[in-house]
Design an enzyme around this catalytic site. Structure first.
Site, PDB file in Angstrom:
ATOM      1  N   LEU A  67       0.840  -1.381  -0.381  1.00 23.36           N
ATOM      2  CA  LEU A  67       0.758  -0.163   0.252  1.00 23.36           C
ATOM      3  C   LEU A  67       0.893   1.582   0.158  1.00 23.36           C
ATOM      4  O   LEU A  67       2.242   1.174   0.626  1.00 23.36           O
ATOM      5  CB  LEU A  67      -0.624   0.241   1.358  1.00 23.36           C
ATOM      6  N   ASP A  68       0.493   2.327  -0.703  1.00 23.03           N
ATOM      7  CA  ASP A  68       1.436   3.498  -0.501  1.00 23.03           C
ATOM      8  C   ASP A  68       1.341   3.912   1.106  1.00 23.03           C
ATOM      9  O   ASP A  68       0.597   3.694   1.131  1.00 23.03           O
ATOM     10  CB  ASP A  68       0.577   4.186  -1.905  1.00 23.03           C
ATOM     11  N   ARG A  69       2.736   4.480   1.041  1.00 18.67           N
ATOM     12  CA  ARG A  69       2.988   4.953   2.928  1.00 18.67           C
ATOM     13  C   ARG A  69       1.854   5.735   3.296  1.00 18.67           C
ATOM     14  O   ARG A  69       1.221   5.923   4.050  1.00 18.67           O
ATOM     15  CB  ARG A  69       3.821   5.898   2.689  1.00 18.67           C
TER      16      ARG A  69
END
Length: 231
Positions: A67-69
């Protein structure tokens, strides 16, 4: 399946069995190590397992997806080398159903719609650009959205992904004039206090890689007054 157990590293475990562990990721956590050198979630989970089971030596943990940060929500890890290739296969063959929630300020053109774009990734900017028609080196991106709720200043969208492209939801929603709250990179006008973006991986549905049973996971929304109104 819901559930939240806290850990000293603020690890929120939604589900765990012999083969897999499902985490509700916080904004700012990176799933896998990157050039920042910050401790990734995979290492935090390994420490948790080592401590919980008093394991000597190295703990096995396989990273299945990311997942994106700045995004929150469901991340699944494999605890065995048997489960990892099977989980990878489920994700690769799109046999998992992922549902996201997003908060946007502008009302989408339709209450419910399918978006099809061609995304071209710019590595240098770490950004994906959405095009209506195919352009060289672009990948087709498809998602379905519906408006779940109208809040005072925002709209809660539920998004089902058909493809899994780099920054897909962020880029596609931005392309229809609905950048996600806090997402400066894709056109929102100001950042969220905690540097998150209001995109949450809410649900994950898959067939268990070993038990062969259908599993439905749901991640509670972040501890934020605006998110709490959504639940």
């Amino acid at each position: 399946m819901k559930g939240t157990h806290s850990h000293k590293d603020n690890l929120n475990v939604i589900y765990e069995d012999n083969h897999l562990i499902v985490i509700n990721k916080r904004a700012g956590d990176i799933v896998q190590g990157d050039k920042t050198g910050d401790k990734p979630l995979s290492e935090v989970v390994k420490s948790y397992l080592k401590e919980k089971y008093n394991k000597p030596g190295n703990v096995y943990l396989g990273v299945v997806h990311r997942l994106d940060r700045p995004t929150t929500g469901i991340v699944i890890f494999s605890k065995t080398s048997k489960a990892l290739p099977r989980l990878n296969k489920l994700f690769a063959e799109k046999k998992t159903a992922k549902t996201y929630w997003a908060l946007v300020k502008n009302e989408p053109p339709q209450k419910k719609d399918t978006l099809v774009h061609y995304l071209k990734r710019n590595q240098k900017q770490n950004k994906s650009y959405a095009h209506k028609n195919e352009v060289p080196d672009s990948k087709k991106a498809i998602l379905h959205y519906q408006v779940l709720k109208k809040l005072d200043n925002y709209f809660l969208l539920e998004i089902a992904l058909e493809t899994g492209r780099h920054h897909q939801i962020r880029s596609q929603l931005s392309a229809i004039g609905c950048p996600i709250k806090g997402d400066l990179k894709y056109g929102f006008d100001r950042s969220n206090k905690d540097a998150s973006i209001s995109l949450h991986a809410r649900k994950l549905n898959l067939i268990h890689p070993v038990l062969k049973e259908e599993m439905n996971f749901e991640a509670p929304v972040p501890e934020d007054p605006l998110w709490k109104v959504c639940e």
